[in-house]
Design a protein around this motif. Structure first.
Motif, short mmCIF file in Angstrom:
data_model
loop_
_atom_site.label_atom_id
_atom_site.label_comp_id
_atom_site.label_asym_id
_atom_site.label_seq_id
_atom_site.Cartn_x
_atom_site.Cartn_y
_atom_site.Cartn_z
N THR A 1 -9.24 -3.02 0.21
CA THR A 1 -8.40 -2.28 -0.71
C THR A 1 -8.12 -3.11 -1.96
O THR A 1 -7.87 -4.31 -1.87
N ARG B 1 -16.31 -2.27 10.15
CA ARG B 1 -15.40 -1.99 11.25
C ARG B 1 -15.79 -2.82 12.48
O ARG B 1 -16.97 -3.13 12.69
N ASP C 1 -3.72 -0.40 0.29
CA ASP C 1 -4.01 0.63 1.28
C ASP C 1 -4.09 -0.04 2.65
O ASP C 1 -5.02 -0.84 2.89
N THR D 1 -6.31 -1.01 13.41
CA THR D 1 -7.08 -0.13 12.51
C THR D 1 -8.52 -0.58 12.37
O THR D 1 -9.19 -0.20 11.41
N SER E 1 2.23 -3.11 12.60
CA SER E 1 1.27 -3.23 13.70
C SER E 1 0.95 -4.71 13.90
O SER E 1 -0.08 -5.20 13.41
N ASP F 1 -5.10 0.90 5.45
CA ASP F 1 -6.21 1.31 6.31
C ASP F 1 -7.55 0.73 5.89
O ASP F 1 -8.58 1.06 6.47
N SER F 2 -7.54 -0.13 4.87
CA SER F 2 -8.80 -0.69 4.37
C SER F 2 -8.67 -2.18 4.16
O SER F 2 -7.68 -2.66 3.59
N SER F 3 -9.66 -2.94 4.61
CA SER F 3 -9.66 -4.39 4.40
C SER F 3 -10.17 -4.76 3.02
O SER F 3 -10.05 -5.90 2.58
N GLN G 1 -9.94 -3.45 11.62
CA GLN G 1 -10.30 -4.42 10.61
C GLN G 1 -10.36 -5.81 11.24
O GLN G 1 -9.44 -6.22 11.94
#
Length: 379
Positions: A52, A320, A46, A370, A352, A48-50, A372
């Motif tokens: 994941t 975050r 994922d 994002t 990115s 969007d998550s560190s 992270q």
């Protein structure tokens, strides 16, 4: 690619060369060195998550699931046992369970592993055998006869850690401490203007404290062993932002000890050989630094409320960047600078690629778009 894939099954421990509890960094390094054997590897996560969970799909037979927080091998799935590219030979102890000449069926599993509880699958401590390709039955075939049931072909084998005392564990829980982790960092407690304290597996191992301006290169070698790389500092582009009049403060004689296997870099003075800076890496998937370093599970310790406070507040690598910024400085968020690590990497393209550098007194955060945090630097 191998002419055949020969693996032994070890319930609760691993399969072939893969051991439960091994870090993602170690497994991917192994696969990178064996590209002739495993040329096709897909990495799924994922973005969007560190934290994941990460799946390595090694075509066509293997799926390796890694835990989200500590990126350790949690579950191994072996499938498509009859796919001949390459053919699979599966053994348990001295018994061949499956090969190009022998099909693994329900009756063969029962003969080898003994009785188990009723159900569609055959489940044993640390291993289970399923009879559907995707692990789910569509419910349309109806109940098989006794003989058909005995001759059901095994389609997937799943290896996971054994649960202790009947404990029920979530499939995405972290991996329990095991020998594959020994000697690796369990957590790294950061204290700004001081340094970092490293805690290792097994939990009974003594911690190691590394202090900026105090610990030496010899201390690092004694406490952590030899670094995988020694790199002499040549990039002085950041000195243009220095508030000091002397931009030669970091000279070309300074050098890095790169402990890639721990996810840490140390900048050491070329004249005094004392640690000047410490960089800890989060190994966030999808970033330019992904898999260059093992994840270092760092946490920043704040000031205790009073002299008797034995549990000072901490914030961790998966929080975050805005929360970490507020933790370090409850006032305004400092202005940030942009860094594109792909500038020095020809042929590397990322969705990115740019990160932000946020500077505080004694510490710098590097964060993605994002939010992270991919690395922290202490100075």
């Amino acid at each position: 690619m191998f002419s055949s894939l020969d693996v032994d099954i070890r319930p609760g421990q691993g399969l072939g060369m893969f051991h439960l509890g091994t870090s993602l960094w170690n497994v991917m390094d192994l696969l990178r060195r064996m590209q002739h054997a495993f040329p096709l590897v897909d990495v799924k996560f994922d973005p969007d998550s560190s934290i994941t969970p990460i799946i390595l799909h090694i075509r066509p037979h293997l799926d390796l699931l890694f835990s989200g927080h500590h990126q350790r091998l949690h579950t191994i799935c072996l499938r498509r046992l009859r796919d001949p590219n390459p053919p699979v030979t599966l053994k348990y102890k001295d018994t061949t369970l499956s090969s190009s000449e022998e099909v693994l069926r329900r009756v063969g599993v029962s003969r080898t592993f003994g009785p188990t509880y009723p159900g569609d699958d055959l489940r044993y401590p640390g291993v289970s055998f399923t009879f559907e390709e995707d692990g789910r039955s569509d419910g349309l075939s109806g109940p098989p006869s006794q003989r058909e049931d005995r001759m059901q072909e095994v389609k997937r084998i799943i290896i996971a850690q054994k649960c202790l005392d009947g404990e029920v564990r979530d499939e995405l829980d972290e991996v329990c401490e095991c020998p594959a982790m020994f000697g690796e960092i369990q957590r790294a407690v950061v204290r700004v203007h001081d340094g970092v304290t490293l805690y290792f597996f097994p939990s009974s191992t003594e911690s190691v404290q590394i202090r900026i301006g105090v610990s030496t290169a010899q201390d690092l070698s004694c406490d952590l062993g030899s670094p995988l790389r020694v790199h002499y500092k040549e990039d002085d582009r950041m000195t243009i932002h220095s508030r000091k009049g002397n931009t030669d403060d970091d000279t070309d004689t300074d050098y890095f000890y790169n402990y890639l296997q721990h996810g840490i870099d140390f900048l050491i003075s070329g004249s005094t050989h004392v640690v000047k800076k410490i960089i800890l890496h989060s190994n966030v998937p999808g970033t330019a630094l992904f898999q260059r370093y093992k994840r270092c599970p760092w946490e920043i310790e704040g000031q205790p409320e009073d002299d008797e406070d034995e549990t000072p507040p901490r914030i961790k690598f998966y929080d975050r960047v805005d929360d970490i910024s507020h933790f370090l400085n409850p006032g305004d968020t400092p202005a940030s600078m942009l860094l594109d690590r792909t500038d020095d990497e020809d042929g590397l393209t990322l969705p990115s690629p740019k990160t932000r550098l946020l500077g505080f007194d004694g510490i710098i955060l590097e964060a993605t778009e994002t939010a992270q945090v991919v690395a922290v630097m202490l100075f």
